[in-house]
Scaffold this motif. Structure first.
Motif, PDB file in Angstrom:
ATOM      1  N   PRO A 130       0.843  -1.196   0.000  1.00  0.00           N
ATOM      2  CA  PRO A 130       0.000   0.000   0.000  1.00  0.00           C
ATOM      3  C   PRO A 130       0.883   1.252   0.000  1.00  0.00           C
ATOM      4  CG  PRO A 130       0.138  -0.887   2.222  1.00  0.00           C
ATOM      5  CD  PRO A 130       0.988  -1.782   1.350  1.00  0.00           C
TER       6      PRO A 130
ATOM      7  N   TYR B 174       0.893   5.497   0.266  1.00  0.00           N
ATOM      8  CA  TYR B 174       0.214   6.765   0.480  1.00  0.00           C
ATOM      9  C   TYR B 174       1.268   7.849   0.714  1.00  0.00           C
ATOM     10  CZ  TYR B 174      -2.947  10.157   2.686  1.00  0.00           C
ATOM     11  OH  TYR B 174      -3.660  11.284   3.011  1.00  0.00           O
TER      12      TYR B 174
ATOM     13  N   GLU C 190       4.388   8.394  -0.631  1.00  0.00           N
ATOM     14  CA  GLU C 190       5.707   7.819  -0.334  1.00  0.00           C
ATOM     15  C   GLU C 190       6.728   8.157  -1.420  1.00  0.00           C
ATOM     16  OE1 GLU C 190       6.327   6.525   2.485  1.00  0.00           O
ATOM     17  OE2 GLU C 190       4.538   5.501   3.252  1.00  0.00           O
TER      18      GLU C 190
ATOM     19  N   ASP D   7      -2.956   4.651  -2.600  1.00  0.00           N
ATOM     20  CA  ASP D   7      -4.106   4.957  -1.752  1.00  0.00           C
ATOM     21  C   ASP D   7      -4.369   6.469  -1.708  1.00  0.00           C
ATOM     22  OD1 ASP D   7      -6.149   4.666   0.068  1.00  0.00           O
ATOM     23  OD2 ASP D   7      -4.825   4.385   1.801  1.00  0.00           O
TER      24      ASP D   7
ATOM     25  N   ALA E 242       5.638   0.475   2.259  1.00  0.00           N
ATOM     26  CA  ALA E 242       6.431   1.130   1.215  1.00  0.00           C
ATOM     27  C   ALA E 242       7.567   1.977   1.790  1.00  0.00           C
ATOM     28  CB  ALA E 242       5.525   2.012   0.359  1.00  0.00           C
ATOM     29  N   ASP E 243       7.547   2.205   3.093  1.00  0.00           N
ATOM     30  CA  ASP E 243       8.507   3.178   3.655  1.00  0.00           C
ATOM     31  C   ASP E 243       9.817   2.536   4.098  1.00  0.00           C
ATOM     32  OD1 ASP E 243       7.617   1.756   5.807  1.00  0.00           O
ATOM     33  OD2 ASP E 243       7.066   3.490   7.019  1.00  0.00           O
TER      34      ASP E 243
ATOM     35  N   GLN F 257      10.409   0.401   6.296  1.00  0.00           N
ATOM     36  CA  GLN F 257      10.556  -0.034   7.693  1.00  0.00           C
ATOM     37  C   GLN F 257      10.611  -1.561   7.731  1.00  0.00           C
ATOM     38  OE1 GLN F 257       7.540   2.804   9.872  1.00  0.00           O
ATOM     39  NE2 GLN F 257       9.337   2.467  11.139  1.00  0.00           N
TER      40      GLN F 257
ATOM     41  N   ARG G  81       4.774   4.759  20.599  1.00  0.00           N
ATOM     42  CA  ARG G  81       4.192   3.747  19.706  1.00  0.00           C
ATOM     43  C   ARG G  81       4.476   2.330  20.210  1.00  0.00           C
ATOM     44  NH1 ARG G  81       2.743   4.939  14.220  1.00  0.00           N
ATOM     45  NH2 ARG G  81       2.422   2.701  14.073  1.00  0.00           N
TER      46      ARG G  81
ATOM     47  N   ARG H 124      11.795   4.717   9.766  1.00  0.00           N
ATOM     48  CA  ARG H 124      11.289   5.323   8.538  1.00  0.00           C
ATOM     49  C   ARG H 124      12.327   6.360   8.110  1.00  0.00           C
ATOM     50  NH1 ARG H 124       6.997   7.483   5.487  1.00  0.00           N
ATOM     51  NH2 ARG H 124       5.333   6.009   5.925  1.00  0.00           N
TER      52      ARG H 124
ATOM     53  N   SER I 196       5.109   9.193   9.334  1.00  0.00           N
ATOM     54  CA  SER I 196       4.099   8.161   9.559  1.00  0.00           C
ATOM     55  C   SER I 196       2.743   8.738   9.180  1.00  0.00           C
ATOM     56  CB  SER I 196       4.086   7.745  11.026  1.00  0.00           C
ATOM     57  OG  SER I 196       2.952   6.933  11.251  1.00  0.00           O
ATOM     58  N   LYS I 197       1.914   7.880   8.563  1.00  0.00           N
ATOM     59  CA  LYS I 197       0.600   8.342   8.123  1.00  0.00           C
ATOM     60  C   LYS I 197      -0.427   8.205   9.238  1.00  0.00           C
ATOM     61  CE  LYS I 197       2.541   8.776   4.085  1.00  0.00           C
ATOM     62  NZ  LYS I 197       3.929   8.795   4.498  1.00  0.00           N
TER      63      LYS I 197
ATOM     64  N   ARG J 153      -5.908   8.560  14.182  1.00  0.00           N
ATOM     65  CA  ARG J 153      -6.017   7.435  13.233  1.00  0.00           C
ATOM     66  C   ARG J 153      -5.622   6.121  13.897  1.00  0.00           C
ATOM     67  NH1 ARG J 153      -4.483   8.198   6.968  1.00  0.00           N
ATOM     68  NH2 ARG J 153      -5.662   6.269   6.883  1.00  0.00           N
TER      69      ARG J 153
HETATM   70  N1  UDP Z   1      -0.603   3.716   4.053  1.00  0.00           N
HETATM   71  C1  UDP Z   1      -1.660   3.684   3.137  1.00  0.00           C
HETATM   72  N2  UDP Z   1      -2.791   4.393   3.429  1.00  0.00           N
HETATM   73  C2  UDP Z   1      -2.938   5.102   4.571  1.00  0.00           C
HETATM   74  C3  UDP Z   1      -1.875   5.085   5.527  1.00  0.00           C
HETATM   75  C4  UDP Z   1      -0.719   4.388   5.234  1.00  0.00           C
HETATM   76  O1  UDP Z   1      -1.569   3.060   2.085  1.00  0.00           O
HETATM   77  O2  UDP Z   1      -3.984   5.713   4.756  1.00  0.00           O
HETATM   78  C5  UDP Z   1       0.634   2.953   3.749  1.00  0.00           C
HETATM   79  C6  UDP Z   1       1.918   3.751   3.834  1.00  0.00           C
HETATM   80  O3  UDP Z   1       2.232   4.397   2.603  1.00  0.00           O
HETATM   81  C7  UDP Z   1       2.933   2.671   4.164  1.00  0.00           C
HETATM   82  C8  UDP Z   1       2.130   1.737   5.066  1.00  0.00           C
HETATM   83  O4  UDP Z   1       0.762   1.958   4.730  1.00  0.00           O
HETATM   84  O5  UDP Z   1       3.346   1.963   3.017  1.00  0.00           O
HETATM   85  C9  UDP Z   1       2.378   1.952   6.536  1.00  0.00           C
HETATM   86  O6  UDP Z   1       2.126   3.307   6.867  1.00  0.00           O
HETATM   87  P1  UDP Z   1       3.014   4.113   7.922  1.00  0.00           P
HETATM   88  O7  UDP Z   1       4.464   3.882   7.661  1.00  0.00           O
HETATM   89  O8  UDP Z   1       2.557   5.529   7.900  1.00  0.00           O
HETATM   90  O9  UDP Z   1       2.566   3.440   9.281  1.00  0.00           O
HETATM   91  P2  UDP Z   1       3.478   3.179  10.583  1.00  0.00           P
HETATM   92  O10 UDP Z   1       4.739   2.477  10.118  1.00  0.00           O
HETATM   93  O11 UDP Z   1       3.759   4.518  11.171  1.00  0.00           O
HETATM   94  O12 UDP Z   1       2.611   2.304  11.423  1.00  0.00           O
END
Ligand code: UDP
Ligand code: MG
Length: 301
Positions: free
Chosen positions: A12, A14, A16, A45, A100-101, A103, A136, A204, A209-210, A215
């Motif tokens: 996914p 968003y 990136e 997304d 995609a980030d 991590q 987190r 990251r 972070s999204k 959320r």
């Molecule tokens: N992502 C997405 N839609 C959203 C939020 C996140 O497709 O509404 C994707 C984002 O691009 C990434 C993955 O989901 O590839 C994880 O998101 P993020 O790194 O922000 O989450 P975290 O690692 O902080 O939990």
């Protein structure tokens, strides 16, 4: 290479744009070295940056770009919904999801694949030395504990999205028409022979972070209400306790104002939780599409 041994990678995306070039640089060699047929499904997304043009450029210019498919949503529907769309489009007999980030290191893919090939239908993961903020990590610890209590599973990291699934599990997930769902828990529910392994985790590197606090809370509600009636059952128990307390207080003749506040607080909280379920039932019965695809980009090279 034979046709019924395709590996699908679902990612996914968003906003990136800063991570995609490095993701492609690391992911393609990993996939090529597997010496198997593969497809990489990117689900855009609703990114508002250059993510989509970057994906299309890679599809065109990378010598292996024909293995890349891009599903373009017409808005932001959320990480789990994006993965569901990727699942629907996937053709592989083994499916692996990834952020995609970066991590989740793409270099871990072979490890997950070999477990799927050994017959595990779900490969769950735990982030080793998780590189996220203290808040987190602590919040996740609580959520993992609570979720295990509520679901009866014994998973150690519900949030790690570098995970593997067999075709059979993905087919079942595809049949579930739920509006909001939490994929790792859903898969675990249907798994017959799951396994959980440690995978490495990175900070990251680029972008943010999204997930805002709000959320994150919404996501936890998804997880909790989608998998149990536990909160509803707690309301009944709380109600009985309140009733009992009222009787005892009345017996002793204590009617402090503090009690009013405490009780009001409880009532409001309970109403909130009940409304959460009611709202979800409303969402289900409306039967709106879970996501809307603007276009699917495929390269015929
Ligand atoms: N992502 C997405 N839609 C959203 C939020 C996140 O497709 O509404 C994707 C984002 O691009 C990434 C993955 O989901 O590839 C994880 O998101 P993020 O790194 O922000 O989450 P975290 O690692 O902080 O939990
Ligand atoms: Mg991340």
């Amino acid at each position: 290479m034979n046709n019924n041994n395709i590996i699908s990678i679902v990612i996914p995306v968003y906003n990136e744009q800063d991570n995609l070039p490095e993701l492609f640089r690391r992911l393609f060699p990993v996939m090529e070295n597997l010496n198997r047929q593969y497809e990489i499904i990117l689900v855009n997304d609703g990114s508002r940056d250059s993510s989509l043009p970057l994906m299309l450029q890679e599809q065109k210019n990378n010598p292996n770009g024909r293995n890349l498919r891009v599903i373009d949503f017409n808005g932001n529907f959320g990480q789990h919904t994006a993965i569901l769309a990727g699942f629907k489009a996937s053709k592989g007999n083994h499916i692996i999801t990834l952020d995609a980030d970066l991590q989740n290191p793409p270099e871990e893919i072979p490890k997950l694949l070999s477990l799927l090939e050994n017959g595990h239908d779900v490969v769950g993961t735990v982030r080793k030395n998780r590189k996220d903020s203290f808040f987190r990590r602590y919040a996740s610890k609580l959520v993992n504990k609570l979720m295990n209590k509520v679901t009866g599973f014994t998973l150690h990291d519900y949030g790690c999205m570098l995970r593997g699934y067999s075709r059979g599990i993905v087919d079942i997930i595809n049949e579930c028409g739920e509006v909001s769902t939490f994929i790792p828990a859903l898969a675990q529910k249907f798994a017959v022979n799951p396994v959980e392994i440690e995978v490495s985790h990175s900070q990251r590197e680029k972008g943010e972070s999204k997930y805002s606090l709000f959320r994150l809370i919404r996501l936890q509600f998804d997880l909790m209400t989608a998998f149990s009636l536990f909160p509803l059952q707690m309301i009944t128990i709380l109600g009985a306790l309140i009733f009992g307390t009222g009787i005892i207080l009345a017996l002793f003749g204590i009617f402090g104002r503090a009690v009013d506040f405490v009780l009001a607080g409880i009532v409001v909280t309970c109403t909130g939780i009940t409304s959460e379920y009611t709202g979800r039932i409303y969402q289900e019965v409306r039967k709106r599409p879970r996501y809307i695809i603007r276009k699917i980009y495929e390269e015929d090279k």
